[in-house]
Design a protein around this motif. Structure first.
Motif, PDB file in Angstrom:
ATOM      1  N   LEU A 106       0.826  -1.200   0.000  1.00  0.00           N
ATOM      2  CA  LEU A 106       0.000   0.000   0.000  1.00  0.00           C
ATOM      3  C   LEU A 106       0.868   1.261   0.000  1.00  0.00           C
ATOM      4  CD1 LEU A 106      -2.870   1.068   0.023  1.00  0.00           C
ATOM      5  CD2 LEU A 106      -2.838   0.969   2.519  1.00  0.00           C
ATOM      6  N   SER A 107       1.995   1.204   0.696  1.00  0.00           N
ATOM      7  CA  SER A 107       2.944   2.315   0.678  1.00  0.00           C
ATOM      8  C   SER A 107       3.495   2.525  -0.728  1.00  0.00           C
ATOM      9  CB  SER A 107       4.084   2.037   1.662  1.00  0.00           C
ATOM     10  OG  SER A 107       5.039   3.068   1.627  1.00  0.00           O
ATOM     11  N   PHE A 108       3.787   1.427  -1.429  1.00  0.00           N
ATOM     12  CA  PHE A 108       4.243   1.512  -2.820  1.00  0.00           C
ATOM     13  C   PHE A 108       3.146   2.094  -3.716  1.00  0.00           C
ATOM     14  CE2 PHE A 108       4.458  -0.592  -7.025  1.00  0.00           C
ATOM     15  CZ  PHE A 108       5.630  -0.017  -7.497  1.00  0.00           C
ATOM     16  N   LEU A 109       1.899   1.637  -3.504  1.00  0.00           N
ATOM     17  CA  LEU A 109       0.764   2.149  -4.271  1.00  0.00           C
ATOM     18  C   LEU A 109       0.614   3.657  -4.061  1.00  0.00           C
ATOM     19  CD1 LEU A 109      -1.858   1.823  -5.953  1.00  0.00           C
ATOM     20  CD2 LEU A 109      -3.044   1.332  -3.798  1.00  0.00           C
ATOM     21  N   ALA A 110       0.770   4.117  -2.817  1.00  0.00           N
ATOM     22  CA  ALA A 110       0.652   5.545  -2.522  1.00  0.00           C
ATOM     23  C   ALA A 110       1.696   6.341  -3.299  1.00  0.00           C
ATOM     24  CB  ALA A 110       0.810   5.779  -1.015  1.00  0.00           C
ATOM     25  N   ALA A 111       2.921   5.808  -3.376  1.00  0.00           N
ATOM     26  CA  ALA A 111       3.983   6.494  -4.121  1.00  0.00           C
ATOM     27  C   ALA A 111       3.636   6.587  -5.610  1.00  0.00           C
ATOM     28  CB  ALA A 111       5.310   5.752  -3.931  1.00  0.00           C
ATOM     29  N   VAL A 112       3.045   5.524  -6.150  1.00  0.00           N
ATOM     30  CA  VAL A 112       2.649   5.514  -7.567  1.00  0.00           C
ATOM     31  C   VAL A 112       1.484   6.476  -7.809  1.00  0.00           C
ATOM     32  CG1 VAL A 112       1.707   4.094  -9.436  1.00  0.00           C
ATOM     33  CG2 VAL A 112       3.500   3.165  -7.949  1.00  0.00           C
ATOM     34  N   VAL A 113       0.553   6.534  -6.861  1.00  0.00           N
ATOM     35  CA  VAL A 113      -0.595   7.435  -6.989  1.00  0.00           C
ATOM     36  C   VAL A 113      -0.137   8.886  -7.113  1.00  0.00           C
ATOM     37  CG1 VAL A 113      -2.560   8.419  -5.724  1.00  0.00           C
ATOM     38  CG2 VAL A 113      -2.301   5.944  -5.883  1.00  0.00           C
ATOM     39  N   VAL A 114       0.877   9.277  -6.357  1.00  0.00           N
ATOM     40  CA  VAL A 114       1.404  10.645  -6.455  1.00  0.00           C
ATOM     41  C   VAL A 114       1.907  10.922  -7.866  1.00  0.00           C
ATOM     42  CG1 VAL A 114       3.204  12.233  -5.654  1.00  0.00           C
ATOM     43  CG2 VAL A 114       2.008  10.799  -4.016  1.00  0.00           C
ATOM     44  N   LEU A 115       2.615   9.962  -8.450  1.00  0.00           N
ATOM     45  CA  LEU A 115       3.111  10.124  -9.819  1.00  0.00           C
ATOM     46  C   LEU A 115       1.957  10.316 -10.797  1.00  0.00           C
ATOM     47  CD1 LEU A 115       5.365  10.058 -11.964  1.00  0.00           C
ATOM     48  CD2 LEU A 115       5.123   7.559 -12.008  1.00  0.00           C
ATOM     49  N   ILE A 116       0.911   9.518 -10.656  1.00  0.00           N
ATOM     50  CA  ILE A 116      -0.234   9.607 -11.570  1.00  0.00           C
ATOM     51  C   ILE A 116      -0.928  10.969 -11.430  1.00  0.00           C
ATOM     52  CG2 ILE A 116      -2.530   8.664 -12.074  1.00  0.00           C
ATOM     53  CD1 ILE A 116      -1.412   5.910 -11.233  1.00  0.00           C
ATOM     54  N   LEU A 117      -1.158  11.391 -10.181  1.00  0.00           N
ATOM     55  CA  LEU A 117      -1.851  12.669  -9.958  1.00  0.00           C
ATOM     56  C   LEU A 117      -1.029  13.859 -10.428  1.00  0.00           C
ATOM     57  CD1 LEU A 117      -3.420  12.185  -6.394  1.00  0.00           C
ATOM     58  CD2 LEU A 117      -4.450  11.758  -8.636  1.00  0.00           C
ATOM     59  N   ALA A 118       0.294  13.715 -10.390  1.00  0.00           N
ATOM     60  CA  ALA A 118       1.175  14.832 -10.760  1.00  0.00           C
ATOM     61  C   ALA A 118       1.455  14.914 -12.257  1.00  0.00           C
ATOM     62  CB  ALA A 118       2.499  14.712  -9.999  1.00  0.00           C
ATOM     63  N   ASP A 120      -0.102  15.566 -15.136  1.00  0.00           N
ATOM     64  CA  ASP A 120      -1.143  16.156 -15.984  1.00  0.00           C
ATOM     65  C   ASP A 120      -0.648  16.434 -17.401  1.00  0.00           C
ATOM     66  OD1 ASP A 120      -3.042  16.218 -13.904  1.00  0.00           O
ATOM     67  OD2 ASP A 120      -2.145  18.041 -13.098  1.00  0.00           O
ATOM     68  N   LEU A 121       0.593  16.891 -17.532  1.00  0.00           N
ATOM     69  CA  LEU A 121       1.156  17.155 -18.859  1.00  0.00           C
ATOM     70  C   LEU A 121       1.188  15.892 -19.706  1.00  0.00           C
ATOM     71  CD1 LEU A 121       4.137  19.580 -18.125  1.00  0.00           C
ATOM     72  CD2 LEU A 121       2.327  19.968 -19.791  1.00  0.00           C
ATOM     73  N   LEU A 122       1.613  14.798 -19.104  1.00  0.00           N
ATOM     74  CA  LEU A 122       1.761  13.540 -19.830  1.00  0.00           C
ATOM     75  C   LEU A 122       0.417  12.876 -20.100  1.00  0.00           C
ATOM     76  CD1 LEU A 122       3.611  11.274 -20.951  1.00  0.00           C
ATOM     77  CD2 LEU A 122       3.666  10.319 -18.632  1.00  0.00           C
ATOM     78  N   LEU A 123      -0.441  12.816 -19.078  1.00  0.00           N
ATOM     79  CA  LEU A 123      -1.674  12.040 -19.185  1.00  0.00           C
ATOM     80  C   LEU A 123      -2.825  12.827 -19.805  1.00  0.00           C
ATOM     81  CD1 LEU A 123      -1.618  10.167 -15.734  1.00  0.00           C
ATOM     82  CD2 LEU A 123      -0.854   9.333 -17.959  1.00  0.00           C
ATOM     83  N   ASP A 124      -2.906  14.134 -19.529  1.00  0.00           N
ATOM     84  CA  ASP A 124      -4.046  14.924 -19.988  1.00  0.00           C
ATOM     85  C   ASP A 124      -3.687  15.986 -21.016  1.00  0.00           C
ATOM     86  OD1 ASP A 124      -5.713  13.547 -18.240  1.00  0.00           O
ATOM     87  OD2 ASP A 124      -5.341  14.950 -16.594  1.00  0.00           O
ATOM     88  N   GLY A 125      -2.388  16.181 -21.263  1.00  0.00           N
ATOM     89  CA  GLY A 125      -1.977  17.249 -22.154  1.00  0.00           C
ATOM     90  C   GLY A 125      -2.256  18.627 -21.593  1.00  0.00           C
ATOM     91  N   ALA A 126      -2.312  18.726 -20.281  1.00  0.00           N
ATOM     92  CA  ALA A 126      -2.594  20.013 -19.628  1.00  0.00           C
ATOM     93  C   ALA A 126      -1.390  20.942 -19.735  1.00  0.00           C
ATOM     94  CB  ALA A 126      -2.946  19.786 -18.157  1.00  0.00           C
ATOM     95  N   ALA A 127      -1.624  22.218 -19.416  1.00  0.00           N
ATOM     96  CA  ALA A 127      -0.548  23.206 -19.527  1.00  0.00           C
ATOM     97  C   ALA A 127       0.473  23.056 -18.402  1.00  0.00           C
ATOM     98  CB  ALA A 127      -1.140  24.616 -19.514  1.00  0.00           C
ATOM     99  N   THR A 128       0.001  22.637 -17.223  1.00  0.00           N
ATOM    100  CA  THR A 128       0.896  22.481 -16.064  1.00  0.00           C
ATOM    101  C   THR A 128       0.540  21.212 -15.303  1.00  0.00           C
ATOM    102  OG1 THR A 128      -0.599  23.796 -14.676  1.00  0.00           O
ATOM    103  CG2 THR A 128       1.231  24.967 -15.742  1.00  0.00           C
TER     104      THR A 128
END
Length: 319
Positions: A106-118, A120-128
């Motif tokens: 679960l600690s590993f999952l939490a670390a991965v979740v931060v990467l996913i949430l952060a 936005d440029l890669l996953l959503d094409g957002a500006a920031t």
């Protein structure tokens, strides 16, 4: 010099406040008939994470968002690489099955979740890249699930394994110490954020670096003290459980609360820290399953310490 003194005074007030708050709240809960195991899994756990929480709330409210992310990730790295590394060199750490199969993943999952949430440029094409308030609420929902799991496991297990010592305070003394503890946390958190920002400006350091080093190490002192005392008493599972639980708290609860207070933009340089956190969590999982069964050996502890030193050198070289 004044800012350094402010920082040291802030850490002293923060740790004093957290200690008094835990003692008083635990004593009050005991008098109200709260089971011992629940006190250990909730009040004490919240208390050891209170320094990071208070500092991050002040940093988020003051728009020092680089310090928010730096403190969370820096605390997690310090917890595993420095605290577990040091504890394992003192005495090999054996891990319970629940910690191995549930909490470390679960600690590993939490670390991965931060990467996913952060990302936005890669996953959503957002500006920031930014962790928004709605994403902070999702982190808090993860935390609620983790908290319920802990209480259910605790109530269903052997309470003797998780005995929590409590002070024998009167109701009045408990309330007074709770107020005193909260005051220490608020004053200490304010002093730390002010001192750290001023030191960063004076020495030309980024808030990210200050958060990853001085602030994260200072706010992790309760976990360091708790784990070293546990290892010296040969309560080795408490040492590793304390660190892994703190890492989950830091991401799901503290980062969640911080982003609800104010959305947290993610500095591109912070992805180095995020990847380092993921790698560290994965390495802990691998170490537990290699060599001796469910144990962190002295050699693996030394590897953790060397990795932390190397990481600090990398941070300094980037400035």
């Amino acid at each position: 010099m004044l800012n350094i003194l402010l920082l040291l005074a802030g850490f002293a007030a923060l740790i004093f406040g957290a200690d008094k708050l835990v003692d008083a709240a635990s004593a009050l809960a005991k008098k109200l008939g709260v089971p011992n195991i629940v006190i250990g899994l909730t009040i004490v756990a919240f208390g050891t994470s209170a320094p990071e929480l208070v500092v991050n709330v002040f940093a988020a409210a003051n728009d020092n968002t680089d310090m928010v992310m730096g403190n969370v990730i820096g605390s997690n790295l310090f917890n595993v690489l420095a605290i577990l590394g040091l504890c394992a060199t003192i005495y090999p750490l054996t891990v319970k099955r629940n910690t191995t199969w549930l909490e470390i993943p679960l600690s590993f999952l939490a670390a991965v979740v931060v990467l996913i949430l952060a990302s936005d440029l890669l996953l959503d094409g957002a500006a920031t890249n930014v962790i928004t308030r709605s994403e902070g609420l999702v982190l808090l929902l993860f935390f609620a699930i983790f908290l319920v799991y802990n209480v259910v496991i605790g109530l269903g297990g052997n309470a003797d394994d998780e005995e929590t010592e409590t002070k024998d305070y009167t109701y009045l003394k408990s309330v007074l110490f709770i107020v005193l503890g909260l005051a220490g946390l608020v004053i200490g958190g304010r002093l730390i954020v002010t001192g750290a920002v001023n030191i960063a400006a004076a020495f030309g350091l980024s808030e990210r670096i200050i958060g990853l080093t001085i602030v994260s190490i200072g706010t992790s002192l309760p976990e360091l003290a708790t784990s070293i005392v546990a290892v010296r008493k040969r309560n080795v599972d408490i040492a590793i459980g304390n660190v892994v639980g703190s890492n989950i708290f830091n991401i799901f609860f503290i980062l969640g609360v911080s982003t609800v207070v104010a959305p947290v933009p993610v500095n591109p340089a912070s992805f180095t820290d995020i990847y380092m956190n993921i790698g560290t969590s994965l390495l802990l999982f691998i170490f537990i399953f290699t060599g001796r069964g469910r144990q962190l050996s002295r050699g693996e502890g030394i590897v953790f310490l060397l990795l932390y030193v190397a990481y600090l050198v990398l941070l300094i070289s980037q400035e």
